[in-house]
Design a protein around this motif. Structure first.
Motif, PDB file in Angstrom:
ATOM      1  N   SER A  43      16.545  17.760  43.010  1.00 17.85           N
ATOM      2  CA  SER A  43      15.330  16.970  42.762  1.00 17.85           C
ATOM      3  C   SER A  43      14.872  17.080  41.305  1.00 17.85           C
ATOM      4  CB  SER A  43      14.206  17.419  43.699  1.00 17.85           C
ATOM      5  OG  SER A  43      13.786  18.724  43.355  1.00 17.85           O
ATOM      6  N   ALA A  44      15.372  18.109  40.610  1.00 15.65           N
ATOM      7  CA  ALA A  44      15.003  18.257  39.188  1.00 15.65           C
ATOM      8  C   ALA A  44      15.841  17.357  38.292  1.00 15.65           C
ATOM      9  CB  ALA A  44      15.177  19.712  38.761  1.00 15.65           C
ATOM     10  N   ALA A  47      14.241  14.316  36.317  1.00 20.46           N
ATOM     11  CA  ALA A  47      13.364  14.723  35.209  1.00 20.46           C
ATOM     12  C   ALA A  47      14.190  15.188  34.014  1.00 20.46           C
ATOM     13  CB  ALA A  47      12.427  15.831  35.667  1.00 20.46           C
ATOM     14  N   ILE A  48      15.262  15.905  34.311  1.00 23.24           N
ATOM     15  CA  ILE A  48      16.119  16.371  33.211  1.00 23.24           C
ATOM     16  C   ILE A  48      16.833  15.195  32.569  1.00 23.24           C
ATOM     17  CG2 ILE A  48      18.143  17.774  32.658  1.00 23.24           C
ATOM     18  CD1 ILE A  48      17.196  19.797  34.661  1.00 23.24           C
ATOM     19  N   ALA A  50      15.649  12.206  32.341  1.00 25.13           N
ATOM     20  CA  ALA A  50      14.656  11.535  31.495  1.00 25.13           C
ATOM     21  C   ALA A  50      14.447  12.305  30.195  1.00 25.13           C
ATOM     22  CB  ALA A  50      13.332  11.403  32.250  1.00 25.13           C
ATOM     23  N   GLU A  51      14.439  13.613  30.318  1.00 21.18           N
ATOM     24  CA  GLU A  51      14.264  14.450  29.140  1.00 21.18           C
ATOM     25  C   GLU A  51      15.443  14.273  28.178  1.00 21.18           C
ATOM     26  OE1 GLU A  51      12.144  18.537  29.881  1.00 21.18           O
ATOM     27  OE2 GLU A  51      14.224  18.873  29.325  1.00 21.18           O
ATOM     28  N   ALA A  54      15.195  10.955  26.471  1.00 23.15           N
ATOM     29  CA  ALA A  54      14.175  10.938  25.408  1.00 23.15           C
ATOM     30  C   ALA A  54      14.684  11.650  24.153  1.00 23.15           C
ATOM     31  CB  ALA A  54      12.893  11.599  25.912  1.00 23.15           C
ATOM     32  N   ALA A  55      15.490  12.670  24.378  1.00 23.51           N
ATOM     33  CA  ALA A  55      15.992  13.453  23.237  1.00 23.51           C
ATOM     34  C   ALA A  55      17.180  12.774  22.565  1.00 23.51           C
ATOM     35  CB  ALA A  55      16.399  14.850  23.713  1.00 23.51           C
ATOM     36  N   ALA A  59      18.945  13.298  18.725  1.00 23.43           N
ATOM     37  CA  ALA A  59      20.183  14.076  18.792  1.00 23.43           C
ATOM     38  C   ALA A  59      21.361  13.252  18.278  1.00 23.43           C
ATOM     39  CB  ALA A  59      20.441  14.521  20.230  1.00 23.43           C
ATOM     40  N   ARG A  62      21.236  13.119  14.585  1.00 26.89           N
ATOM     41  CA  ARG A  62      21.652  14.417  14.026  1.00 26.89           C
ATOM     42  C   ARG A  62      23.171  14.531  14.055  1.00 26.89           C
ATOM     43  NH1 ARG A  62      19.850  20.452  16.260  1.00 26.89           N
ATOM     44  NH2 ARG A  62      21.774  21.505  15.703  1.00 26.89           N
TER      45      ARG A  62
ATOM     46  N   ARG B  45      19.727  22.937  30.176  1.00 27.40           N
ATOM     47  CA  ARG B  45      18.268  22.850  30.285  1.00 27.40           C
ATOM     48  C   ARG B  45      17.639  23.886  31.190  1.00 27.40           C
ATOM     49  NH1 ARG B  45      13.755  23.400  30.151  1.00 27.40           N
ATOM     50  NH2 ARG B  45      12.060  21.863  30.135  1.00 27.40           N
ATOM     51  N   ALA B  51      12.498  22.371  26.397  1.00 20.80           N
ATOM     52  CA  ALA B  51      13.305  21.193  26.081  1.00 20.80           C
ATOM     53  C   ALA B  51      13.840  21.259  24.650  1.00 20.80           C
ATOM     54  CB  ALA B  51      12.470  19.939  26.274  1.00 20.80           C
ATOM     55  N   GLU B  55      17.653  20.988  23.588  1.00 26.29           N
ATOM     56  CA  GLU B  55      18.115  19.896  22.713  1.00 26.29           C
ATOM     57  C   GLU B  55      18.889  20.458  21.524  1.00 26.29           C
ATOM     58  OE1 GLU B  55      15.074  17.067  21.768  1.00 26.29           O
ATOM     59  OE2 GLU B  55      16.190  16.314  20.052  1.00 26.29           O
ATOM     60  N   PRO B 120       7.798  13.456  27.173  1.00 25.04           N
ATOM     61  CA  PRO B 120       7.039  12.587  28.064  1.00 25.04           C
ATOM     62  C   PRO B 120       7.583  12.607  29.488  1.00 25.04           C
ATOM     63  CG  PRO B 120       8.450  11.314  26.603  1.00 25.04           C
ATOM     64  CD  PRO B 120       8.518  12.714  26.141  1.00 25.04           C
ATOM     65  N   VAL B 122       7.873  14.659  31.718  1.00 29.66           N
ATOM     66  CA  VAL B 122       8.690  15.775  32.189  1.00 29.66           C
ATOM     67  C   VAL B 122       7.807  16.996  32.361  1.00 29.66           C
ATOM     68  CG1 VAL B 122      10.597  17.315  31.656  1.00 29.66           C
ATOM     69  CG2 VAL B 122      10.747  14.908  31.058  1.00 29.66           C
ATOM     70  N   LEU B 124       8.899  20.271  34.218  1.00 33.48           N
ATOM     71  CA  LEU B 124       9.771  21.027  35.104  1.00 33.48           C
ATOM     72  C   LEU B 124       9.001  22.191  35.719  1.00 33.48           C
ATOM     73  CD1 LEU B 124      12.962  21.144  32.897  1.00 33.48           C
ATOM     74  CD2 LEU B 124      12.486  19.641  34.798  1.00 33.48           C
ATOM     75  N   LEU B 193       9.544  18.077  41.976  1.00 29.48           N
ATOM     76  CA  LEU B 193       8.882  18.241  40.680  1.00 29.48           C
ATOM     77  C   LEU B 193       7.449  17.822  40.738  1.00 29.48           C
ATOM     78  CD1 LEU B 193      11.730  16.907  38.455  1.00 29.48           C
ATOM     79  CD2 LEU B 193      10.994  19.259  38.671  1.00 29.48           C
TER      80      LEU B 193
END
Lengths: 401, 193
Positions: A43-44, A47-48, A50-51, A54-55, A59, A62, B45, B51, B55, B120, B122, B124, B193
């Motif tokens: 279930s996580a 969210a990960i 999405a994270e 976003a990153a 990245a 870079r 992660r 985060a 990253e 945004p 997030v 956890l 979550l």
């Protein structure tokens, strides 16, 4: 309890979403808890995801920069043709009549009879065009003040250039004074001028730390064919408005000056350097058949004792941030960076290098930001903590048009 | 997180992709990055506090891989596996750094719930992060590969260089350990979550 049997029961439970009928009550208890644990971890995942998404832009930028900075030096091979602009500068790509017609706009710096290193015989005309970003070094021969603006004449390797120093110019000289006789490094944008000499709106004027002297009689040649082991010090860097062509002038050990058209990756690499002038480089084969590559062999030497306060201290250190544009209010651009939100002042003279991003520089100035772009900003902080941008480099992932 | 995996290979067989990767072809590396960023990030992660740290480490994975491109030996090992291997080594280094900082600091860090994420949308669960941290490295790896990256037992066994039976056993023990850790924080399973 047989461990292997339990392992298989759990695998069946995870696959089917329920405990097998054959499991005993105690086994069901353990299997149920394990399955719920697995589900909790699963279930996580969104969210990960999405994270990570976003990153991704930062990245990606870079990593692209890392690849560009660490790309292998290709085997030496002749370059078919220098960049269009460099070609034009030696009168090879456009008729010289066109140069004449542009004389009032394009700024003819010097016409020097010279041969390319390969032995060609074209006459050389090195020019700076309005909108070009340029860094060069020279000696101040005159300085006058006109209201809020100071006009400085600098004798450079390309001949005399006029430099407009305004309140937005970062001046890194003792006392903030630009006095005749001072050897300076200028960074700025070429403006249209009525005179034949170029006029540069300066982003920054600082003490030169190069120990090389300006050529008394500039003798500029264009590199047409790769010469293995050719090394020199950058004394001038020029970048077209959209960053789609660029060239440098190198001072060789024997004092000769060589004009080198550079490829796309090198243009970005150089534009990202804090100090270009004085950097030692070696010329290598370029990528994509347009221009040569440069590998950096040495950073500029530090200002010598007696030069006064280091230029960086006087003008303030260069600040560099990378982020995603989130808004624009007048001239103030807001960036989301890893460190938080940054405000960036875009000056009329700010160089915006769009490279291969496909985003027009005008869109950035207007605050129109397509998704998927990141901006790398180099500039100096003002009293309010905003970054007054000298250079903005637009990056976008390849193919994300 | 699976959809990204195919893009890396796309038009090529893995061996051809690996050859171009070894030659440091920028376009190939762009594709490798696009295809594997989410997976590498997810792998890291849940084993780090925030985060930003994930990253940074994920970015380092690709930089190290690119730098060591010529050392990539294609013998049926997909590039993704190589990247995960680099990520595991980086995590080990990270843990060693924590250990060097001293027991007390490490203890405080372990026991302190991570700060709310700035990213945004997030947030956890701190208890889930803490529970994961209480597991052994192999237990964390097996749970991450199986349930975050959705790898099969067979794929997980290749990544971890263990037999499928060993992976099944490890996963059961890991889930049991996590259940105990979560119960210790009065956590009700299935909260999400």
């Amino acid at each position: 309890m047989d461990e292997r049997h339990l392992d298989e029961l759990l695998e069946t439970t995870l696959r089917d979403g329920r405990e097998p009928e054959a499991a005993s009550p105690s086994e069901r208890l353990e299997l149920g808890q394990a399955a719920l644990g697995a589900q909790t971890i699963r279930s996580a995942a969104p969210a990960i995801e999405a994270e990570a998404e976003a990153a991704l832009p930062v990245a990606r930028a870079r990593f692209e920069r890392f690849v560009a900075a660490n790309r292998p030096v290709p085997a030496a091979r002749p370059v078919a043709k220098p960049s269009r602009r460099a070609w034009w500068m030696v009168g090879g790509g456009r008729p010289m009549a066109m140069v004449g017609s542009l004389a009032g706009v394009a700024l003819l710096v010097a016409v020097i009879g010279a041969l390319a290193l390969s032995g060609g015989g074209a006459g050389t005309a090195a020019a700076l065009e309005p909108g070009d970003y340029v860094q060069l070094e020279g000696v101040v021969s005159a300085a006058t003040s006109d209201g809020g603006e100071q006009l400085v004449r600098v004798e450079s390797d390309l001949g005399p250039v006029d430099v407009a120093v305004s309140a937005l110019t970062a001046v890194g000289l003792p006392g903030g004074r630009i006095a005749p006789g001072t050897r300076v490094t200028i960074a700025g944008l070429v403006e249209a001028a009525t005179k034949k000499e170029p006029r540069i709106a300066a982003n920054a004027v600082s003490l030169a730390n190069s120990d090389g002297a300006t050529a008394a009689k500039p003798n500029l040649r264009e590199l047409k064919k790769l010469k293995p082991g050719l090394r020199g010090v950058i004394v001038l860097f020029n970048l077209a408005p959209a960053g789609d062509s660029g060239w440098v002038v190198l001072r060789l050990a024997n004092g000769d000056r060589v004009l080198v058209g550079v490829d796309a990756a090198t243009r970005v690499q150089i534009a990202e350097l804090d100090r270009v002038i004085g950097t030692s480089v070696e010329v290598v084969a370029g990528e994509g058949g347009r221009g040569f590559g440069l590998t950096i062999a040495g950073a500029p030497s530090a200002p010598k004792p007696g030069d006064g306060v280091a230029a960086e201290k006087l003008a303030g250190p260069i600040v560099r941030v990378l982020g995603i544009p989130t808004g624009m209010d007048g001239r103030i651009l807001t960036l989301r960076t890893l460190q938080g939100t940054a405000e960036v002042v875009i000056k009329p003279a700010t160089l915006i290098v769009v490279g291969q991003s496909g985003v027009p520089a005008s869109a950035i100035r207007k605050g129109e930001f397509p998704s998927g772009i990141t901006l790398g900003v180099a500039g100096r902080q003002d009293a309010e903590g905003r970054i007054v941008a000298d250079r903005i480099i637009v990056e976008r992932r390849p193919g994300a048009r | 997180m699976q959809g990204h995996d195919q893009a890396a290979t796309g038009r090529d067989d893995p061996e051809a992709l690996a050859r171009r990767a070894v030659a440091r072809d920028p376009e190939t590396w762009g594709a490798i990055f696009e295809a594997n960023w989410h997976g590498v990030y997810a792998f890291l992660r849940f084993r780090l506090s925030g985060a930003a740290e994930a990253e940074d480490l994920a970015a380092q994975v690709f930089e190290i891989a690119y730098t060591r491109a010529e050392s990539f030996d294609y013998r049926g090992v997909p590039i993704e596996g190589w990247l995960i291997g680099i990520a595991r080594n980086l995590l080990r280094d990270q843990y060693k750094k924590l250990a060097r900082r001293g027991y007390q600091e490490e203890l405080v860090e372990t026991m302190t719930p991570p700060e709310p994420d700035a990213a945004p949308s997030v947030d956890l669960r701190a208890d889930l992060l803490l529970a994961m941290k209480s597991l052994t490295e192999d237990q964390q790896t097996v749970l991450t590969l199986r349930f975050l990256l959705d790898k099969s037992v067979e794929e997980t066994s290749r990544h971890m260089e263990r037999s499928e039976d060993a992976v099944k056993n490890l996963q059961r023990r890991a889930l049991g350990a996590m259940a105990r850790a979560l119960q210790g924080t009065a956590y009700a399973f299935g909260g999400g979550l």
